[in-house]
Design a protein around this motif. Structure first.
Motif, PDB file in Angstrom:
ATOM      1  N   VAL A 321      50.282  37.362  48.637  1.00 37.33           N
ATOM      2  CA  VAL A 321      50.546  36.730  47.341  1.00 37.33           C
ATOM      3  C   VAL A 321      49.189  36.554  46.681  1.00 37.33           C
ATOM      4  O   VAL A 321      48.221  36.119  47.323  1.00 37.33           O
ATOM      5  N   ALA A 324      48.303  33.856  40.020  1.00 38.32           N
ATOM      6  CA  ALA A 324      49.288  33.985  38.942  1.00 38.32           C
ATOM      7  C   ALA A 324      48.664  34.690  37.743  1.00 38.32           C
ATOM      8  O   ALA A 324      47.446  34.852  37.646  1.00 38.32           O
ATOM      9  N   ARG A 329      44.124  31.525  36.575  1.00 37.59           N
ATOM     10  CA  ARG A 329      44.599  31.582  37.959  1.00 37.59           C
ATOM     11  C   ARG A 329      44.544  32.988  38.553  1.00 37.59           C
ATOM     12  O   ARG A 329      44.881  33.175  39.725  1.00 37.59           O
ATOM     13  N   LEU A 434      58.116  33.383  49.176  1.00 36.28           N
ATOM     14  CA  LEU A 434      57.539  34.179  48.095  1.00 36.28           C
ATOM     15  C   LEU A 434      57.224  35.613  48.513  1.00 36.28           C
ATOM     16  O   LEU A 434      57.100  36.505  47.670  1.00 36.28           O
ATOM     17  N   ARG A 437      59.501  38.588  47.376  1.00 38.57           N
ATOM     18  CA  ARG A 437      59.504  39.047  45.985  1.00 38.57           C
ATOM     19  C   ARG A 437      58.774  40.376  45.875  1.00 38.57           C
ATOM     20  O   ARG A 437      57.831  40.649  46.620  1.00 38.57           O
ATOM     21  N   ARG A 440      54.245  39.535  43.415  1.00 34.50           N
ATOM     22  CA  ARG A 440      53.892  38.289  44.084  1.00 34.50           C
ATOM     23  C   ARG A 440      52.619  37.688  43.460  1.00 34.50           C
ATOM     24  O   ARG A 440      51.538  37.708  44.049  1.00 34.50           O
ATOM     25  N   THR A 441      52.780  37.167  42.250  1.00 35.70           N
ATOM     26  CA  THR A 441      51.674  36.527  41.527  1.00 35.70           C
ATOM     27  C   THR A 441      51.977  35.038  41.405  1.00 35.70           C
ATOM     28  O   THR A 441      52.558  34.600  40.414  1.00 35.70           O
ATOM     29  N   PHE A 442      51.577  34.260  42.409  1.00 38.63           N
ATOM     30  CA  PHE A 442      51.965  32.845  42.437  1.00 38.63           C
ATOM     31  C   PHE A 442      50.843  31.880  42.797  1.00 38.63           C
ATOM     32  O   PHE A 442      50.999  30.680  42.615  1.00 38.63           O
ATOM     33  N   SER A 443      49.736  32.349  43.324  1.00 39.43           N
ATOM     34  CA  SER A 443      48.710  31.432  43.831  1.00 39.43           C
ATOM     35  C   SER A 443      47.769  30.976  42.719  1.00 39.43           C
ATOM     36  O   SER A 443      47.884  31.395  41.567  1.00 39.43           O
ATOM     37  N   HIS A 444      46.817  30.127  43.102  1.00 41.86           N
ATOM     38  CA  HIS A 444      45.777  29.683  42.162  1.00 41.86           C
ATOM     39  C   HIS A 444      44.572  30.627  42.194  1.00 41.86           C
ATOM     40  O   HIS A 444      43.548  30.333  41.580  1.00 41.86           O
TER      41      HIS A 444
END
Length: 535
Positions: A321, A324, A329, A434, A437, A440-444
């Motif tokens: 992942v 974002a 981010r 996650l 998916r 997978r663009t979700f982290s900081h």
């Protein structure tokens, strides 16, 4: 040199002969003096060339009549003729234009100016083909790559002392990936000359058993793309399904063999657009024109995987992942060296997260995010009830925040450290859902791993006979433990929307941050263009 270049090259030799005859026509001593003065005057504006020519008493290396001079001219013009193969701006290195300028140089002063001009062109070409046309951070600020630029004086000095053709051939990256991208670029250019991939596939879901014009268009396009053999079928049969699955795998899509909205959109991307991605990938490869490390970690952000590579072969692969899509981010691109891992890590919350996300929550409710400790400048835990959080803002908040080791820790149970100023690392995560998916663009910004324990075992396998047992003996203590890697491993966080498998298979991925689109626009502004070549 390509076949196309060879035909043009014979014309260069004829023109060069006329140029050499002209040089011999003037009185020798006067010509030499005027020539050297012209070289000195024209090189004076370039510090590296001024020093280079001064050290050789302003004698030329390109415009003379010796066999060495001829070899240098021939090698340089041959390299220029092939500049387009590397995706360079061909107008900058047009051999016909350069030959016309050589022929037009009649006086010693004009020949001296031409001598320096050829050296300037050589240095520009060397940089373009060796370390890239663009300065990456100026195009995309999140690219923090340390490009291995060579010193200009050292470059031309080494060239003058070397075999000209061999030296120029050594300038492009020698990585297997660059060679594979170059081969695929030339293949796509030949395909464009033959009409590309043909007509796009009409809209609508297609799956096994379907028939009609859309299926025929799909079949023909898959054949042109190389994902299935020629076929006369007009029904969505097993051969078409297998071709669709091969296409999906090469484009990071769910290989279900069904042409839904996402697959159809990817299939209908024109060959020209895909070629642009390959050219961008070659430019990116030039920015990394140095050894990667026989063992290294390769994190391609667009591919959402982290890979341990050994001698250009993947030995461990796990899903990842990444940051974002929000501008603050997104994961940056850079290379560093992994030195250690931390088992049962604490999470020291980055200040950007504290002030942007947690401070507003604390202002509404002092007991918010209660699983995270708030500490003062000495690391002492503070009493939340005794603090009026409303008096603080992003600039004056005086506290730090820390989440102690636990299974619910934001970093999970292990993190992998390559200390860097961007505070980016690879780590475990409790948010395992996650990884299912597709995007997978979700982290900081940090890179989360789907299989962090197995990743650790592979890294530890070089320094212990029982990596799994060693890892769990530290994990089971519940205490934060640092484990150094006896052989630190280079880490490369990259962004490639076009890349090859080690088998040579060309892959494409979505430009999730829009970075490659910006790089292509910058390349086009420098004169790089998509071309179609026959033959």
């Amino acid at each position: 040199m390509s076949v196309l270049s060879a035909n043009r090259f014979s014309l260069f030799m004829v023109a060069l002969l006329g140029f050499v005859v002209t040089m011999l026509s003037a009185p020798a001593d006067a010509q030499v003096t005027a020539f050297r003065q012209a070289v000195a005057e024209n090189a004076a504006r370039d510090e590296a060339l001024a020093e280079f020519y001064r050290a050789r008493d302003f004698e030329g290396i390109w415009t003379g009549t010796t066999s060495r001079d001829r070899a240098r001219r021939n090698a340089l013009l041959g390299a220029f003729a092939d500049a387009g193969d590397h995706g360079l701006p061909t107008a900058d290195y047009d051999p016909d234009r350069i030959m016309a300028q050589l022929q037009a140089a009649d006086t010693p002063a004009e020949k001296g100016a031409m001598e320096v001009y050829l050296s300037q062109l050589f240095l520009q070409y060397a940089r373009d083909v060796q370390t890239g046309i663009l300065r990456p951070g100026a195009v995309v600020s999140a690219i923090k790559r340390d490009v291995p630029y060579r010193g200009r004086l050292a470059l031309i000095t080494a060239f003058e002392r070397s075999s000209p053709a061999g030296f120029l051939a050594s300038l492009p990256p020698s990585s297997p990936e660059y060679a594979r991208l170059l081969r695929e670029k030339l293949r796509l250019e030949r395909l464009l000359a033959e009409g590309g991939w043909g007509a796009p596939v009409p809209g609508g879901r297609l799956e096994t058993g379907a028939s009609g014009p859309a299926v025929v268009a799909l079949r023909d396009r898959l054949v042109r793309m190389g994902y299935m053999n020629r076929s006369a079928t007009q029904v969505y049969d097993a051969a078409i399904q297998a071709g669709v699955q091969r296409f999906q795998q090469a484009h990071g899509l769910n290989p279900d063999g069904i042409v839904g909205e996402g697959t159809l959109r990817a299939i209908n991307v024109p060959a020209q657009t895909r070629l642009q991605s390959v050219i961008v990938a070659m430019e990116r490869e030039r920015w990394m024109n140095r050894p990667r490390g026989s063992r290294h970690i390769w994190v391609n952000l667009t591919d959402f995987h982290a890979i341990i590579m050994d001698n250009d072969n993947p030995t461990f692969v796990t899903r990842s992942v990444i940051g974002a899509r929000d501008s603050d981010r997104q994961s940056p691109e850079f290379s560093d060296v992994m030195e250690f891992m931390v088992i049962n890590p604490s999470w020291y919350v980055p200040r950007s997260i504290i002030t942007k996300e947690y401070l507003p929550m604390l202002q509404r409710n002092p007991n918010a995010v209660s699983h995270i400790e708030i500490t003062d400048s000495r690391g002492r835990r503070i009493n939340r009830g005794a603090v009026d959080f409303s008096q603080y803002n992003r600039s004056n908040f005086p506290y730090s925040m820390r989440q102690p080791p636990s299974r619910g820790n934001a970093l999970g149970l292990v993190k992998f450290m390559f200390p860097n100023q961007y505070n980016i690392y690879l780590h475990d995560t409790p948010a395992k859902n996650l990884f299912s998916r597709q995007t997978r663009t979700f982290s900081h910004g940090c890179i989360r791993l789907n299989d962090p324990f197995e990743f650790a075992y592979e890294l530890l396998s070089r320094q212990t006979s029982d990596p799994q047992g060693f890892f769990h003996s530290r994990l089971d203590t519940g205490r934060e433990t640092r484990v150094d890697l006896e052989d630190p491993v280079p880490v490369h966080i990259v962004y490639r929307t076009a890349f090859t498998h080690t088998t040579g298979q060309l892959n494409f991925r979505e430009d999730v941050y829009g970075r490659d689109a910006r790089i292509w626009r910058a390349l086009a502004n420098e004169g790089v263009a998509v071309r179609a070549i026959g033959g």
